[in-house]
Scaffold this motif. Structure first.
Motif, PDB file in Angstrom:
ATOM      1  N   ARG A  68       0.876  -1.172   0.000  1.00  0.00           N
ATOM      2  CA  ARG A  68       0.000   0.000   0.000  1.00  0.00           C
ATOM      3  C   ARG A  68       0.911   1.219   0.000  1.00  0.00           C
ATOM      4  NH1 ARG A  68      -1.799  -1.784   4.983  1.00  0.00           N
ATOM      5  NH2 ARG A  68      -2.141   0.400   5.550  1.00  0.00           N
ATOM      6  N   VAL A  69       0.649   2.145  -0.901  1.00  0.00           N
ATOM      7  CA  VAL A  69       1.562   3.276  -1.115  1.00  0.00           C
ATOM      8  C   VAL A  69       0.815   4.596  -0.960  1.00  0.00           C
ATOM      9  CG1 VAL A  69       3.198   4.331  -2.729  1.00  0.00           C
ATOM     10  CG2 VAL A  69       2.833   1.840  -2.772  1.00  0.00           C
ATOM     11  N   THR A  70       1.361   5.459  -0.110  1.00  0.00           N
ATOM     12  CA  THR A  70       0.830   6.809   0.068  1.00  0.00           C
ATOM     13  C   THR A  70       1.941   7.793  -0.294  1.00  0.00           C
ATOM     14  OG1 THR A  70      -0.526   6.012   1.903  1.00  0.00           O
ATOM     15  CG2 THR A  70      -0.251   8.407   1.699  1.00  0.00           C
ATOM     16  N   PRO A  71       1.805   8.479  -1.428  1.00  0.00           N
ATOM     17  CA  PRO A  71       2.844   9.438  -1.826  1.00  0.00           C
ATOM     18  C   PRO A  71       2.981  10.575  -0.816  1.00  0.00           C
ATOM     19  CG  PRO A  71       1.385   8.949  -3.658  1.00  0.00           C
ATOM     20  CD  PRO A  71       0.748   8.368  -2.421  1.00  0.00           C
ATOM     21  N   LEU A  72       4.206  11.067  -0.669  1.00  0.00           N
ATOM     22  CA  LEU A  72       4.434  12.265   0.119  1.00  0.00           C
ATOM     23  C   LEU A  72       3.832  13.448  -0.633  1.00  0.00           C
ATOM     24  CD1 LEU A  72       8.134  11.592   1.191  1.00  0.00           C
ATOM     25  CD2 LEU A  72       6.041  11.141   2.508  1.00  0.00           C
ATOM     26  N   VAL A  73       3.617  14.552   0.044  1.00  0.00           N
ATOM     27  CA  VAL A  73       2.999  15.733  -0.560  1.00  0.00           C
ATOM     28  C   VAL A  73       3.743  16.135  -1.835  1.00  0.00           C
ATOM     29  CG1 VAL A  73       2.433  18.172  -0.209  1.00  0.00           C
ATOM     30  CG2 VAL A  73       2.148  16.548   1.676  1.00  0.00           C
ATOM     31  N   GLY A  74       2.999  16.311  -2.907  1.00  0.00           N
ATOM     32  CA  GLY A  74       3.562  16.757  -4.180  1.00  0.00           C
ATOM     33  C   GLY A  74       4.244  15.666  -4.994  1.00  0.00           C
ATOM     34  N   MET A  75       4.177  14.432  -4.546  1.00  0.00           N
ATOM     35  CA  MET A  75       4.907  13.342  -5.218  1.00  0.00           C
ATOM     36  C   MET A  75       4.003  12.342  -5.947  1.00  0.00           C
ATOM     37  SD  MET A  75       8.081  13.689  -4.833  1.00  0.00           S
ATOM     38  CE  MET A  75       9.356  14.453  -3.885  1.00  0.00           C
ATOM     39  N   LEU A  76       2.724  12.624  -6.048  1.00  0.00           N
ATOM     40  CA  LEU A  76       1.785  11.666  -6.625  1.00  0.00           C
ATOM     41  C   LEU A  76       2.214  11.182  -8.015  1.00  0.00           C
ATOM     42  CD1 LEU A  76      -0.982  10.180  -6.327  1.00  0.00           C
ATOM     43  CD2 LEU A  76      -1.985  12.117  -7.535  1.00  0.00           C
ATOM     44  N   ASN A  77       2.474  12.099  -8.916  1.00  0.00           N
ATOM     45  CA  ASN A  77       2.839  11.714 -10.292  1.00  0.00           C
ATOM     46  C   ASN A  77       4.173  10.987 -10.340  1.00  0.00           C
ATOM     47  OD1 ASN A  77       0.478  12.786 -11.332  1.00  0.00           O
ATOM     48  ND2 ASN A  77       1.395  14.792 -11.685  1.00  0.00           N
ATOM     49  N   LYS A  78       5.120  11.424  -9.530  1.00  0.00           N
ATOM     50  CA  LYS A  78       6.431  10.781  -9.500  1.00  0.00           C
ATOM     51  C   LYS A  78       6.322   9.351  -8.964  1.00  0.00           C
ATOM     52  CE  LYS A  78      11.182  11.893  -8.486  1.00  0.00           C
ATOM     53  NZ  LYS A  78      12.122  12.866  -7.966  1.00  0.00           N
ATOM     54  N   ALA A 121      10.488   4.631  -0.987  1.00  0.00           N
ATOM     55  CA  ALA A 121      10.386   5.365   0.274  1.00  0.00           C
ATOM     56  C   ALA A 121      10.876   6.804   0.173  1.00  0.00           C
ATOM     57  CB  ALA A 121      11.151   4.626   1.367  1.00  0.00           C
ATOM     58  N   GLU A 122      11.650   7.119  -0.849  1.00  0.00           N
ATOM     59  CA  GLU A 122      12.100   8.506  -1.019  1.00  0.00           C
ATOM     60  C   GLU A 122      10.945   9.430  -1.381  1.00  0.00           C
ATOM     61  OE1 GLU A 122      15.312   8.518  -3.839  1.00  0.00           O
ATOM     62  OE2 GLU A 122      16.397   6.965  -2.739  1.00  0.00           O
ATOM     63  N   GLN A 123       9.884   8.856  -1.985  1.00  0.00           N
ATOM     64  CA  GLN A 123       8.747   9.676  -2.413  1.00  0.00           C
ATOM     65  C   GLN A 123       7.421   9.276  -1.756  1.00  0.00           C
ATOM     66  OE1 GLN A 123      10.447   7.950  -5.130  1.00  0.00           O
ATOM     67  NE2 GLN A 123      11.864   9.628  -5.487  1.00  0.00           N
ATOM     68  N   ALA A 124       7.416   8.189  -0.978  1.00  0.00           N
ATOM     69  CA  ALA A 124       6.132   7.708  -0.451  1.00  0.00           C
ATOM     70  C   ALA A 124       6.313   6.915   0.827  1.00  0.00           C
ATOM     71  CB  ALA A 124       5.464   6.817  -1.499  1.00  0.00           C
ATOM     72  N   GLU A 125       5.218   6.816   1.549  1.00  0.00           N
ATOM     73  CA  GLU A 125       5.143   5.930   2.711  1.00  0.00           C
ATOM     74  C   GLU A 125       4.544   4.617   2.217  1.00  0.00           C
ATOM     75  OE1 GLU A 125       2.364   5.813   6.619  1.00  0.00           O
ATOM     76  OE2 GLU A 125       3.342   7.741   6.192  1.00  0.00           O
ATOM     77  N   THR A 126       5.103   3.499   2.675  1.00  0.00           N
ATOM     78  CA  THR A 126       4.615   2.197   2.213  1.00  0.00           C
ATOM     79  C   THR A 126       4.263   1.298   3.401  1.00  0.00           C
ATOM     80  OG1 THR A 126       6.845   1.243   2.129  1.00  0.00           O
ATOM     81  CG2 THR A 126       6.016   2.278   0.109  1.00  0.00           C
ATOM     82  N   HIS A 127       3.319   0.403   3.156  1.00  0.00           N
ATOM     83  CA  HIS A 127       2.934  -0.625   4.124  1.00  0.00           C
ATOM     84  C   HIS A 127       2.881  -1.929   3.341  1.00  0.00           C
ATOM     85  CE1 HIS A 127       1.860   2.392   7.132  1.00  0.00           C
ATOM     86  NE2 HIS A 127       1.381   3.070   6.113  1.00  0.00           N
ATOM     87  N   THR A 128       3.663  -2.909   3.761  1.00  0.00           N
ATOM     88  CA  THR A 128       3.839  -4.131   2.988  1.00  0.00           C
ATOM     89  C   THR A 128       3.309  -5.354   3.724  1.00  0.00           C
ATOM     90  OG1 THR A 128       5.837  -3.186   2.013  1.00  0.00           O
ATOM     91  CG2 THR A 128       5.573  -5.560   1.833  1.00  0.00           C
ATOM     92  N   SER A 129       2.656  -6.225   2.975  1.00  0.00           N
ATOM     93  CA  SER A 129       2.204  -7.521   3.478  1.00  0.00           C
ATOM     94  C   SER A 129       2.699  -8.591   2.522  1.00  0.00           C
ATOM     95  CB  SER A 129       0.675  -7.588   3.526  1.00  0.00           C
ATOM     96  OG  SER A 129       0.158  -6.604   4.390  1.00  0.00           O
ATOM     97  N   ILE A 130       3.144  -9.709   3.072  1.00  0.00           N
ATOM     98  CA  ILE A 130       3.545 -10.856   2.256  1.00  0.00           C
ATOM     99  C   ILE A 130       2.312 -11.741   2.078  1.00  0.00           C
ATOM    100  CG2 ILE A 130       4.986 -12.936   2.163  1.00  0.00           C
ATOM    101  CD1 ILE A 130       6.551 -10.338   1.772  1.00  0.00           C
ATOM    102  N   VAL A 131       2.066 -12.172   0.855  1.00  0.00           N
ATOM    103  CA  VAL A 131       0.925 -13.036   0.560  1.00  0.00           C
ATOM    104  C   VAL A 131       1.268 -14.460   0.978  1.00  0.00           C
ATOM    105  CG1 VAL A 131      -0.547 -13.967  -1.272  1.00  0.00           C
ATOM    106  CG2 VAL A 131       0.196 -11.562  -1.351  1.00  0.00           C
ATOM    107  N   LYS A 132       0.449 -15.036   1.844  1.00  0.00           N
ATOM    108  CA  LYS A 132       0.649 -16.421   2.279  1.00  0.00           C
ATOM    109  C   LYS A 132      -0.061 -17.384   1.335  1.00  0.00           C
ATOM    110  CE  LYS A 132      -0.764 -16.935   6.433  1.00  0.00           C
ATOM    111  NZ  LYS A 132      -1.205 -17.017   7.822  1.00  0.00           N
ATOM    112  N   LYS A 133      -1.262 -17.007   0.913  1.00  0.00           N
ATOM    113  CA  LYS A 133      -2.084 -17.876   0.089  1.00  0.00           C
ATOM    114  C   LYS A 133      -3.110 -17.006  -0.634  1.00  0.00           C
ATOM    115  CE  LYS A 133      -5.253 -21.786   0.707  1.00  0.00           C
ATOM    116  NZ  LYS A 133      -5.915 -22.636   1.700  1.00  0.00           N
ATOM    117  N   SER A 134      -3.553 -17.436  -1.794  1.00  0.00           N
ATOM    118  CA  SER A 134      -4.593 -16.713  -2.530  1.00  0.00           C
ATOM    119  C   SER A 134      -5.823 -17.601  -2.664  1.00  0.00           C
ATOM    120  CB  SER A 134      -4.076 -16.301  -3.916  1.00  0.00           C
ATOM    121  OG  SER A 134      -2.994 -15.417  -3.794  1.00  0.00           O
TER     122      SER A 134
END
Length: 152
Positions: A68-78, A121-134
């Motif tokens: 899940r990615v949340t861009p820092l202010v002004g970094m959406l397009n980048k 991470a230079e342009q956004a905050e991230t939250h990562t989950s590893i997929v165990k099963k689909s």
């Protein structure tokens, strides 16, 4: 679209490599009529492609991650551009809510994941989950609307 088009699509969903002859026989049309229907479905972008489903593990991708990615202010397009340029990102949705993007990555190792996430991470905050099963893999929604039954 009519019932025959729906039948054609249902057959192709089950096996996109079915021969035109077999497809025609299954819907009780001539090959030219079937071919014309397929051409129309393609022209109207109802059928957009015929795909190949590969096993990522056969290529050494032993892990999947959802980021899940949340861009820092002004970094959406980048951020959107850097996600698009990340080949391990096999799909990404731009969403509403707290996050702007939800990305699915195929990776060889946790170390590879760290490299990707650190670059983002230079342009956004991230939250990562590893997929165990689909338990539900990507699939089509129901293609035919249920008919409304009338009560007598």
């Amino acid at each position: 679209m009519d019932k025959i088009d729906e039948q054609l699509i249902a057959i192709l969903v089950g096996n996109a490599r079915v021969s035109l002859k077999e497809l025609s026989q299954q819907v009780n049309l001539s090959s030219p009529s079937t071919s014309e229907r397929l051409r129309r479905l393609e022209e109207h972008s109802i059928i957009r492609s015929y795909t190949l489903d590969l096993d990522p593990q056969a290529f050494g991708y032993s892990l999947q991650a959802i980021v899940r990615v949340t861009p820092l202010v002004g970094m959406l397009n980048k951020v959107e551009k850097i996600i698009q340029e990340t080949p391990e990102c096999i799909e990404c949705d731009k969403v509403t809510g707290d996050d702007c993007f939800i990305c699915r990555l195929y990776i060889h190792s946790i170390e590879q994941l760290d490299i990707i996430v650190d670059r983002w991470a230079e342009q956004a905050e991230t939250h990562t989950s590893i997929v165990k099963k689909s338990p539900v893999t990507r699939r089509l929604p129901p293609l035919v609307q249920p008919t409304k039954s009338t009560k007598s």
